[in-house]
Design a protein around this motif. Sequence first.
Motif, PDB file in Angstrom:
ATOM      1  N   ILE A 113      -4.931  -1.388   2.234  1.00 49.89           N
ATOM      2  CA  ILE A 113      -3.505  -1.288   0.854  1.00 49.89           C
ATOM      3  C   ILE A 113      -2.799  -0.052   0.944  1.00 49.89           C
ATOM      4  O   ILE A 113      -3.675   0.791   0.689  1.00 49.89           O
ATOM      5  N   LEU A 114      -2.225  -0.199   1.003  1.00 50.90           N
ATOM      6  CA  LEU A 114      -0.645   0.247   0.811  1.00 50.90           C
ATOM      7  C   LEU A 114      -0.714   1.037  -0.395  1.00 50.90           C
ATOM      8  O   LEU A 114       0.227   0.020  -0.783  1.00 50.90           O
ATOM      9  N   LEU A 115      -0.867   2.523  -1.283  1.00 52.22           N
ATOM     10  CA  LEU A 115       0.759   2.054  -2.178  1.00 52.22           C
ATOM     11  C   LEU A 115       1.229   3.525  -1.944  1.00 52.22           C
ATOM     12  O   LEU A 115       1.544   4.439  -1.358  1.00 52.22           O
ATOM     13  N   THR A 116       3.081   3.087  -2.877  1.00 52.80           N
ATOM     14  CA  THR A 116       3.746   4.446  -2.580  1.00 52.80           C
ATOM     15  C   THR A 116       4.418   4.675  -3.765  1.00 52.80           C
ATOM     16  O   THR A 116       4.916   3.088  -4.631  1.00 52.80           O
ATOM     17  N   GLY A 117       5.303   5.391  -4.540  1.00 54.28           N
ATOM     18  CA  GLY A 117       5.887   5.791  -5.380  1.00 54.28           C
ATOM     19  C   GLY A 117       7.308   5.703  -5.157  1.00 54.28           C
ATOM     20  O   GLY A 117       7.808   6.273  -5.827  1.00 54.28           O
ATOM     21  N   ARG A 118       7.409   5.438  -3.418  1.00 57.34           N
ATOM     22  CA  ARG A 118       8.914   5.669  -2.986  1.00 57.34           C
ATOM     23  C   ARG A 118       9.708   4.101  -2.396  1.00 57.34           C
ATOM     24  O   ARG A 118       8.951   4.746  -0.794  1.00 57.34           O
ATOM     25  N   PRO A 119       9.599   3.118  -2.783  1.00 56.50           N
ATOM     26  CA  PRO A 119       9.209   1.610  -2.108  1.00 56.50           C
ATOM     27  C   PRO A 119      10.804   1.829  -0.841  1.00 56.50           C
ATOM     28  O   PRO A 119      11.604   2.288  -1.266  1.00 56.50           O
ATOM     29  N   SER A 120      10.056   1.576   0.508  1.00 54.85           N
ATOM     30  CA  SER A 120      11.291   1.279   0.976  1.00 54.85           C
ATOM     31  C   SER A 120      11.838   0.328   2.203  1.00 54.85           C
ATOM     32  O   SER A 120      10.119  -0.292   1.968  1.00 54.85           O
TER      33      SER A 120
END
Length: 200
Positions: free
Chosen positions: A80-87
């Motif tokens: 599962i990948l987490l990101t605060g800067r989705p692109s």
Amino acid sequence: MAKILLVDDEESIRFTLSAFLRRDGHVVVTAASLDEALHALEPANGGPPDLVITDIILRGENGLDFARTVRERCPFVPVILLTGRPSVESAVRAVTEGAEQYLTKPVDKEQMLQAARTALRHKALDDERRALVAERENLRVHLEAVFQAVPDVLVTVTPDLRIQRMNLAARELPGGARDARQTAGRRFDEALGLFAPLFR
């Protein structure tokens, strides 16, 4: 209870998410960097986890690269990948690297638990499927060994009476029956002459 590897360089996020997961009954191993995460994958450290949750941006390191490493080393472990800067770019690469899910921070408790439970359920089903495939293959190998070991002549045929295979006893008959290439695919009645020694 599952073993989960949580990778994030922010201590507060590691603390919060690991607390959610532990309260849900899981064993959580945390890592603040890719070096720590790679170390956690080593067999000497208990082997691969059941699930990896990793941030994409890790102080100059790339969680997507780690996802690829997990896929290469532990192909049956979901990520599962987490990101605060989705692109769009990171979302596309997440799919390319085979990520189970792609979540945008901040992630709340229900979101985290639902994602983890879904990933672990998928893994359990996949593990069960692979076990059934392996069991079926073991059974096939065993039955083939029994088929070949029977001292009597055994020949299997298709519904239209074409020869599929023969056991060793059939192959050792005089007159050419030992050559499977002479009989495979032929109708049994057409190849019956090869088995003439049986009827003498």
